[in-house]
Structures are given as C-alpha cells and as structure tokens.
Write a protein that holds these residues in place. Structure first.
Motif, mmCIF file in Angstrom:
data_model
loop_
_atom_site.group_PDB
_atom_site.id
_atom_site.type_symbol
_atom_site.label_atom_id
_atom_site.label_comp_id
_atom_site.label_asym_id
_atom_site.label_seq_id
_atom_site.Cartn_x
_atom_site.Cartn_y
_atom_site.Cartn_z
ATOM 1 N N ILE A 139 0.864 -1.180 0.000
ATOM 2 C CA ILE A 139 0.000 0.000 0.000
ATOM 3 C C ILE A 139 0.899 1.227 0.000
ATOM 4 N N ASP A 140 0.420 2.276 -0.657
ATOM 5 C CA ASP A 140 1.228 3.493 -0.769
ATOM 6 C C ASP A 140 0.278 4.670 -0.870
ATOM 7 N N SER A 141 -0.109 5.205 0.283
ATOM 8 C CA SER A 141 -1.038 6.328 0.260
ATOM 9 C C SER A 141 -0.449 7.459 -0.559
ATOM 10 N N ARG A 142 -1.295 8.068 -1.363
ATOM 11 C CA ARG A 142 -0.843 9.209 -2.145
ATOM 12 C C ARG A 142 -0.865 10.489 -1.307
ATOM 13 N N TYR A 143 -1.286 10.384 -0.046
ATOM 14 C CA TYR A 143 -1.340 11.567 0.816
ATOM 15 C C TYR A 143 -0.067 11.712 1.643
ATOM 16 N N GLU A 144 0.290 12.971 1.896
ATOM 17 C CA GLU A 144 1.465 13.279 2.709
ATOM 18 C C GLU A 144 1.371 12.576 4.065
ATOM 19 N N ASN A 145 2.484 12.069 4.515
ATOM 20 C CA ASN A 145 2.609 11.411 5.830
ATOM 21 C C ASN A 145 1.690 10.201 6.015
ATOM 22 N N LEU A 150 -11.489 8.768 6.205
ATOM 23 C CA LEU A 150 -12.158 7.638 5.529
ATOM 24 C C LEU A 150 -12.416 7.968 4.056
ATOM 25 N N GLU A 151 -12.970 9.156 3.796
ATOM 26 C CA GLU A 151 -13.297 9.538 2.405
ATOM 27 C C GLU A 151 -12.013 9.693 1.575
ATOM 28 N N ASP A 152 -10.979 10.302 2.185
ATOM 29 C CA ASP A 152 -9.707 10.466 1.454
ATOM 30 C C ASP A 152 -9.161 9.123 0.972
ATOM 31 N N VAL A 153 -9.124 8.149 1.856
ATOM 32 C CA VAL A 153 -8.468 6.874 1.493
ATOM 33 C C VAL A 153 -9.288 6.119 0.455
ATOM 34 N N ILE A 154 -10.593 6.235 0.518
ATOM 35 C CA ILE A 154 -11.439 5.584 -0.499
ATOM 36 C C ILE A 154 -11.178 6.219 -1.865
ATOM 37 N N CYS A 158 -7.983 3.257 -1.850
ATOM 38 C CA CYS A 158 -7.601 2.501 -0.649
ATOM 39 C C CYS A 158 -6.102 2.201 -0.616
ATOM 40 N N SER A 159 -5.313 3.182 -1.048
ATOM 41 C CA SER A 159 -3.842 3.103 -1.007
ATOM 42 C C SER A 159 -3.255 1.974 -1.861
ATOM 43 N N SER A 160 -4.059 1.339 -2.704
ATOM 44 C CA SER A 160 -3.573 0.194 -3.512
ATOM 45 C C SER A 160 -2.359 0.587 -4.344
ATOM 46 N N ALA A 161 -1.347 -0.255 -4.313
ATOM 47 C CA ALA A 161 -0.154 0.032 -5.123
ATOM 48 C C ALA A 161 0.338 -1.218 -5.853
#
Ligand code: OOG
Ligand code: MG
Length: 257
Positions: A139-145, A150-154, A158-161
């Motif tokens: 997983i690799d969230s596209r968000y800083e840090n 919940l809405e951001d990750v969806i 879901c951070s899928s990489a």
C-alpha cells in the motif's frame, strides 16, 4: 455532493500523484465530500488507468482487522480496485523509486471461480472459489505522511499500489486459522492469524459480494479478492527482502529494489 468535473479533477490529482510518486495534500482539508463522492472519485481515477491500458484484476477490502483499524485510525470497511499493473510475480521485485512511502502487509487472497452478482452468505462463498492463497499487499497512500480520512483513502483507491500472490491452493483449504508471519531481511516483523480478518476471511469475501452487488458490479470468474491485512503494515526500504509465510498456504516473497 461534488460536481462530476470536481471529482474528475481530484481523480486526476491522485492519479498523477501515484504516477509521479509524489505525495499530495488530503482532499478533505479543502473540500467536504461524502462516501458516494469518494467512491466516484476512485472510479474516475481507475478510468484514467484503464485509459492507459490497465485491466481490472479484482478487488480488495481494507480495515477488516482491528490491527489495521487501529494503526490507521479508520474504523469502517473500505474497498478498492486492483489492476494488472499492480501485480508482481511471487519472488519478484518492487521498485522503491516508483512509490511514495510504500508499506507491506500480509493478506489472504481468493481466486473467484464463477461470476458473483448477488450478496452471498459466508457458507455460500466457498462454492464460488477456484483457489485460496497467501499474499503480500503493498500500500502506498498518495497523501502526505500516509494520513487520511475515511473519504480520502477511499478516493485514493484505498492506497492500492501492488500485490504479490502465493501459489493457489485448493479452494477448500482452511483459511480461518492460518498463522501468518512476515519477515523482513530474515527478522520477524509481524505475526498474526487470519482469524483477525472479521473472524474469518470468508466473511470479508461475503462482505464484498454484498457491497459490490449493491453497486451492480459483477465479480467475474478469474478475479482476485484480497480480504484485508491481519496485521499492521510496515514501511519498506530499497534492499529489503520480504517473506510472508501462511501455515497451510505456503510462502510469498518480494524484494525491494
Ligand atoms: C488503507 C488500505 C487498507 C487493509 O488491508 O486493511 C488495507 C491503508 O491502510 O492505507 O489495504
Ligand atoms: Mg491491504
């Protein structure tokens, strides 16, 4: 409810963040949006991938274990989409430089044997399987840090990489009490049991048949479902050798380049 144009713009931002391996700010800090918007943004970002020739290979669940919910501070089950570009062969390599801040987590994977168009019960799902396997998900969230709502990750799929599948085992192989170990460079990093996934990973599979049938999305034969990690995820670095072992299911290996 966001306008379609705004959803497309957010999808483009997230897609470009992934493609350029550069983190972006959380959407929720500038915009209020709901779950339906978040899934619509996810779909729009996947349309961009399909436009580049990527093929849908299946779906993943997230936050199906307490360990994951607590690590990330999100307590709702989420789902995302997997594509062929995310697949890495067992024993293969992850290119660290193509990702922002990748983490690895052990998963249980299901191979669907026949189409699913309705909500199936836990007892029914086994009859739709062609195989079960251990897996590693990157997983690799596209968000800083690696921080999100919940809405951001969806919206961020879901951070899928990436994902690595072990060898498929017979569909009747027990998946309820699989002991899971994840070693990094030969040292034990995480240990858990598949029972941490909603008490039974087949319950995660039943859950996604319910969610996707409500969305009128058919799970096709040959598709893969990842049930969600049983343990917290761990950051990876270039040079790492990662090995997941799953009692009764075998091992899954990945190196980071
Ligand atoms: C979201 C993805 C969650 C899982 O297995 O629970 C997930 C994240 O943790 O960034 O894949
Ligand atoms: Mg996962």
């Amino acid at each position: 409810m966001l306008q379609q144009e705004t959803k497309n713009e957010i999808a483009a931002t997230l897609d470009e963040a992934a493609f350029s391996a550069t983190a972006t700010g959380q959407i929720s800090q500038n915009q209020s949006f709901d779950l339906a918007d978040a899934y619509a943004i996810q779909a729009a970002s996947l349309d961009r991938r399909h436009g580049r020739g990527e093929k849908l290979t299946g779906f993943k669940l997230g936050f199906t274990s307490k360990a994951k919910m607590e690590q990330m501070g999100v307590h709702e089950i989420i789902w995302g989409r997997l594509t062929d570009r995310m697949a890495i062969e067992n024993g293969g390599q992850l290119h660290r430089s193509k990702h922002i801040h990748p983490r690895v987590e052990p998963e249980i994977a299901f191979l669907i044997g026949r189409p699913i168009e309705r909500a199936l019960s836990v007892d029914e799902v086994a009859g739709y399987l062609e195989g079960v396997a251990g897996a590693l998900e990157i997983i690799d969230s596209r968000y800083e840090n690696f921080k999100f709502s919940l809405e951001d990750v969806i919206a961020d799929n879901c951070s899928s990489a990436a994902y690595v599948l072990g060898e498929w085992q017979h569909p009747t192989t027990d998946v309820v009490n699989v002991s899971i170990e994840m070693k990094i460079n030969g040292e034990l990093s995480q240990a858990g049991s598949s029972s941490a996934i909603l008490g039974n990973p087949l319950a995660a599979l039943a859950e996604i048949t319910r969610i996707l049938s409500e969305q009128k999305i058919i799970i096709k034969a040959g598709m893969i479902i990842l049930a969600g990690a049983a343990t917290p995820a761990v950051y990876v670095n270039a040079g790492d050798r990662i090995e997941g072992t799953f009692t009764g299911l075998g091992g899954v290996k990945l190196t980071v380049k």
